[in-house]
Each structure stands twice: as structure tokens, then as C-alpha cells.
Scaffold this motif. Structure first.
Motif, PDB file in Angstrom:
ATOM      1  N   VAL A 116     -25.599 -70.593  16.733  1.00 19.80           N
ATOM      2  CA  VAL A 116     -24.519 -70.295  17.567  1.00 19.80           C
ATOM      3  C   VAL A 116     -23.747 -71.440  17.177  1.00 19.80           C
ATOM      4  O   VAL A 116     -23.812 -72.593  18.313  1.00 19.80           O
ATOM      5  N   LEU A 117     -22.812 -71.200  16.751  1.00 20.46           N
ATOM      6  CA  LEU A 117     -21.867 -72.123  16.529  1.00 20.46           C
ATOM      7  C   LEU A 117     -20.271 -72.048  17.741  1.00 20.46           C
ATOM      8  O   LEU A 117     -20.135 -71.377  17.196  1.00 20.46           O
ATOM      9  N   GLY A 118     -20.216 -72.194  18.484  1.00 14.54           N
ATOM     10  CA  GLY A 118     -19.657 -71.877  19.587  1.00 14.54           C
ATOM     11  C   GLY A 118     -18.147 -73.006  19.795  1.00 14.54           C
ATOM     12  O   GLY A 118     -18.204 -74.902  19.789  1.00 14.54           O
ATOM     13  N   SER A 119     -16.480 -72.639  19.416  1.00 16.59           N
ATOM     14  CA  SER A 119     -15.239 -73.303  19.941  1.00 16.59           C
ATOM     15  C   SER A 119     -15.844 -74.808  19.120  1.00 16.59           C
ATOM     16  O   SER A 119     -14.980 -75.562  19.135  1.00 16.59           O
ATOM     17  N   THR A 120     -15.883 -74.067  17.766  1.00 18.27           N
ATOM     18  CA  THR A 120     -15.912 -75.605  16.115  1.00 18.27           C
ATOM     19  C   THR A 120     -15.122 -75.228  15.466  1.00 18.27           C
ATOM     20  O   THR A 120     -14.650 -74.261  15.581  1.00 18.27           O
ATOM     21  N   TRP A 121     -15.392 -76.630  14.555  1.00 16.79           N
ATOM     22  CA  TRP A 121     -14.535 -76.139  13.382  1.00 16.79           C
ATOM     23  C   TRP A 121     -15.142 -76.495  12.549  1.00 16.79           C
ATOM     24  O   TRP A 121     -16.613 -76.944  12.439  1.00 16.79           O
ATOM     25  N   PRO A 122     -15.033 -75.862  10.916  1.00 20.34           N
ATOM     26  CA  PRO A 122     -15.764 -75.994  10.114  1.00 20.34           C
ATOM     27  C   PRO A 122     -16.225 -77.433   9.332  1.00 20.34           C
ATOM     28  O   PRO A 122     -15.285 -78.143   9.134  1.00 20.34           O
ATOM     29  N   LEU A 123     -17.407 -78.059   8.706  1.00 18.29           N
ATOM     30  CA  LEU A 123     -17.538 -78.498   7.620  1.00 18.29           C
ATOM     31  C   LEU A 123     -17.031 -78.640   6.414  1.00 18.29           C
ATOM     32  O   LEU A 123     -17.055 -77.674   6.083  1.00 18.29           O
ATOM     33  N   PRO A 124     -16.416 -78.956   4.976  1.00 18.46           N
ATOM     34  CA  PRO A 124     -15.993 -80.871   5.964  1.00 18.46           C
ATOM     35  C   PRO A 124     -14.826 -81.146   6.523  1.00 18.46           C
ATOM     36  O   PRO A 124     -14.902 -82.281   6.795  1.00 18.46           O
ATOM     37  N   ARG A 125     -14.304 -80.334   6.837  1.00 10.92           N
ATOM     38  CA  ARG A 125     -12.667 -80.463   7.298  1.00 10.92           C
ATOM     39  C   ARG A 125     -12.448 -81.120   8.458  1.00 10.92           C
ATOM     40  O   ARG A 125     -13.491 -80.749   9.616  1.00 10.92           O
ATOM     41  N   PRO A 126     -12.141 -82.182   8.684  1.00 14.58           N
ATOM     42  CA  PRO A 126     -11.450 -83.053  10.150  1.00 14.58           C
ATOM     43  C   PRO A 126     -10.803 -81.681  10.865  1.00 14.58           C
ATOM     44  O   PRO A 126      -9.705 -81.111  11.037  1.00 14.58           O
ATOM     45  N   ILE A 127     -10.768 -82.316  11.995  1.00 18.50           N
ATOM     46  CA  ILE A 127     -10.509 -81.696  13.045  1.00 18.50           C
ATOM     47  C   ILE A 127      -8.580 -81.828  12.721  1.00 18.50           C
ATOM     48  O   ILE A 127      -7.345 -80.326  13.442  1.00 18.50           O
ATOM     49  N   GLU A 128      -7.828 -83.174  12.743  1.00 16.96           N
ATOM     50  CA  GLU A 128      -6.600 -83.052  12.414  1.00 16.96           C
ATOM     51  C   GLU A 128      -6.487 -82.465  11.322  1.00 16.96           C
ATOM     52  O   GLU A 128      -5.043 -81.636  11.492  1.00 16.96           O
ATOM     53  N   SER A 191     -18.220 -86.888   9.032  1.00 12.83           N
ATOM     54  CA  SER A 191     -18.561 -85.903   8.485  1.00 12.83           C
ATOM     55  C   SER A 191     -19.855 -86.029   7.288  1.00 12.83           C
ATOM     56  O   SER A 191     -20.409 -86.688   6.821  1.00 12.83           O
ATOM     57  N   LEU A 192     -19.667 -84.786   6.360  1.00 13.02           N
ATOM     58  CA  LEU A 192     -20.601 -84.658   5.248  1.00 13.02           C
ATOM     59  C   LEU A 192     -19.730 -83.845   3.745  1.00 13.02           C
ATOM     60  O   LEU A 192     -18.614 -83.578   4.005  1.00 13.02           O
ATOM     61  N   GLU A 193     -20.445 -83.516   3.058  1.00 17.48           N
ATOM     62  CA  GLU A 193     -19.870 -83.808   1.780  1.00 17.48           C
ATOM     63  C   GLU A 193     -20.012 -82.354   1.589  1.00 17.48           C
ATOM     64  O   GLU A 193     -18.980 -81.257   1.322  1.00 17.48           O
ATOM     65  N   CYS A 194     -20.844 -81.493   1.386  1.00 19.80           N
ATOM     66  CA  CYS A 194     -21.895 -79.617   1.920  1.00 19.80           C
ATOM     67  C   CYS A 194     -20.572 -79.436   3.043  1.00 19.80           C
ATOM     68  O   CYS A 194     -19.751 -79.646   3.521  1.00 19.80           O
ATOM     69  N   GLY A 195     -20.309 -77.977   2.875  1.00 15.21           N
ATOM     70  CA  GLY A 195     -19.568 -76.994   3.944  1.00 15.21           C
ATOM     71  C   GLY A 195     -19.975 -76.003   4.459  1.00 15.21           C
ATOM     72  O   GLY A 195     -21.379 -75.833   3.712  1.00 15.21           O
ATOM     73  N   VAL A 196     -19.189 -75.375   5.000  1.00 17.50           N
ATOM     74  CA  VAL A 196     -20.077 -74.217   5.883  1.00 17.50           C
ATOM     75  C   VAL A 196     -20.382 -73.216   4.850  1.00 17.50           C
ATOM     76  O   VAL A 196     -21.185 -72.488   5.933  1.00 17.50           O
ATOM     77  N   ALA A 197     -19.695 -73.173   4.145  1.00 16.94           N
ATOM     78  CA  ALA A 197     -19.943 -72.064   3.455  1.00 16.94           C
ATOM     79  C   ALA A 197     -21.273 -71.995   3.012  1.00 16.94           C
ATOM     80  O   ALA A 197     -22.028 -70.945   2.342  1.00 16.94           O
ATOM     81  N   ASP A 198     -22.017 -73.329   2.941  1.00 18.92           N
ATOM     82  CA  ASP A 198     -23.822 -73.161   2.399  1.00 18.92           C
ATOM     83  C   ASP A 198     -24.464 -72.906   3.262  1.00 18.92           C
ATOM     84  O   ASP A 198     -25.210 -73.294   2.989  1.00 18.92           O
ATOM     85  N   ILE A 199     -24.211 -72.752   4.626  1.00 15.85           N
ATOM     86  CA  ILE A 199     -25.675 -72.000   5.743  1.00 15.85           C
ATOM     87  C   ILE A 199     -25.788 -71.272   5.327  1.00 15.85           C
ATOM     88  O   ILE A 199     -24.906 -70.010   4.696  1.00 15.85           O
TER      89      ILE A 199
END
Length: 264
Positions: A116-128, A191-199
Motif C-alpha cells: 500500500v503506497l499512500g500519498s507518495t511519488w514514484p521511483l526513481p523520479r525526484p519530488i521536484e 533514489s534507486l536506478e530501478c523504477g515503480v514499473a518493476d514492482i
């Protein structure tokens, strides 16, 4: 509630444990501690063994005074789950805790049951990159305690702050910057090099309609990138869903994690 401690590698982790059933680990936000889940745990512990813990440089957890990364926090979480005697657990991460939860799911997929991922933003991108107002938020944080009134409205809707005026003091009483808080800030920016699409874990994405810290569109958009993910928008709720609407959040989580329990 009695605070428990568990030595996990070089880290002495402080945690609370309540309830019976499948394990559910709660991961707090950037400047918070496990105490942010105090109102949520009673609703979840009817269905799960709920474990809320403090990450490095937060709360009562003790760790060596050196810089760490998001990967280190994922390592801590994986070892912590194992040290508790579990092979895998459900995981809920809020805000930056959602980044820690993503990292755990990516680096140690066998340790995560449902996510469960609440009120968050995806890896690997920075919040800015995703949240246009992130720099203003950083300015407000640097301006504490003078900016406490405005900063509080970023985390909670004004209508809720009128009901719970004591929450403004959380920001007004913020401690001056310390070596510990500086290390934490540096960790949050990794951050990490891998991203949310790999979950690969089944994933739920709850977001508050009035969230100013991480716009709900950012969180909800992650559903299109995680196979089979579900998303839910919580009306009239701000960033800290666990504090503002614990019963509503718990209902969505129980329905997702334990459908049989939600019906019972």
C-alpha cells in the motif's frame, strides 16, 4: 503501549507491535516517526499483526552517525521483517515511507506480500520533478518555526486544523536543524536506478484529494505503471491520511489486504 527494540545489523530499531493475524509493517514519512500511525493502528490491529517502526535518524531508533541511502533503508526493512520471524509481510508506506516501501518491493520482492503506497511519488523520479511546489515547501521547512502556520496547511486542510489546532504545534515546535536531521534530509533525496514499473506485488494507491505536498494526481498516476494496481481518492483529506482519516484509510486497506475480514 510498550516500546520494543530489535538489533538489526548496525541499527537498533524501535517499534510497536499490536494485534494478531498476517504481519503488516507501517513505514512513516520523511520527518515523522512511528507515532504518526497511533490513530490508525487500532483499526488495523483487529485484522493484522501491525508493526510500526522508526527508520534511521528518526524517533527512538539508534544507528551509526553516518549518511545512508534509500537502499540502506530497504535493507533495514528486509532484515527487520526477518528478525521479527516473518518471511514476508504486507507493507504500507506513507509519503517518503512510500518510497522506502517501493525500494523494499523492488530490491526484495519476496519480502513483500501486498503493498500500500499512500500519498507518495514514484521511483526513481525526484519530488521536484513531479511536484511544482516542492521548492516552496522546502523554503517553508527552512523557515521554521516562523513559517509553522503556513506549513501546517500543506499537510492538513484548514478545516481539519480548526478541529485539531494542536497539530499546528507539531510544526511550531520543530527542533533547530541538527546533524541527525541533516542526515535524514540527505537520505530522503536519494533514489534507486530501478523504477515503480518493476514492482510485482499487488498494490493499492490511496491519495488525499486535498494533498498539497504530493498532489493526488501524482500518486494515482502510479496505478497505470504498476501491473494490476488499484487506486483510491479520499475526498476532503490532505497529506497525512493516517492522522486525518484513520478509519477511512483502514477500511480501504482492510478491503484490499483482507477481503474476508472486511466483510466480516
Amino acid at each position: 503501549m510498550t516500546t520494543h527494540f530489535l538489533q538489526v545489523g548496525e541499527v537498533r530499531i524501535a517499534y510497536d507491535r499490536e494485534g494478531e493475524g498476517p504481519p503488516l509493517v507501517l513505514m512513516h514519512g520523511a520527518e515523522a516517526s512511528r507515532q504518526m500511525f497511533a490513530a490508525l493502528v487500532p483499526h488495523l490491529s483487529r485484522h493484522f499483526t501491525v508493526i510500526a517502526y522508526d527508520q534511521r535518524d528518526c524517533g527512538e531508533t539508534e544507528a551509526p552517525e553516518h549518511a545512508c541511502t534509500l537502499s540502506d533503508l530497504a535493507d533495514d526493512a528486509q532484515r527487520f521483517i526477518g528478525a521479527l520471524g516473518f518471511k514476508r509481510a504486507h507493507v504500507f508506506g506513507s509519503s517518503f515511507g512510500g518510497r522506502v516501501a517501493q525500494a523494499l518491493a523492488l530490491l526484495y520482492p519476496r519480502a513483500v506480500d501486498h503493498l500500500v503506497l499512500g500519498s507518495t511519488w514514484p521511483l526513481p523520479r525526484p519530488i521536484e520533478e513531479l511536484c511544482p511546489d516542492a521548492r516552496r515547501l522546502a523554503e517553508l521547512r527552512r523557515g521554521l518555526p516562523g513559517t509553522a502556520e503556513e506549513l501546517a496547511t500543506w499537510f492538513f486542510p484548514e478545516s481539519f486544523l480548526k478541529q485539531r489546532p494542536e497539530l499546528r504545534r507539531i510544526f511550531a515546535n520543530a527542533r533547530p536543524e541538527s546533524a541527525r536531521s541533516a542526515r535524514r534530509l540527505a537520505t530522503v533525496q536519494t533514489s534507486l536506478e530501478c523504477g515503480v514499473a518493476d514492482i510485482v506485488a499487488p498494490t493499492l494507491l490511496p491519495a488525499g484529494e486535498l494533498d498539497r505536498v504530493v498532489p493526488p494526481s501524482v500518486t494515482l498516476a502510479m496505478a497505470a505503471r504498476i501491473r494490476g494496481a488499484d487506486a483510491v481518492l479520499m475526498p476532503a483529506v490532505g497529506h497525512v491520511t493516517a492522522l486525518q482519516a484513520p478509519e477511512v484509510l483502514a477500511r480501504h486497506m482492510v478491503r484490499f489486504l483482507d477481503p474476508a475480514g472486511a466483510i466480516a
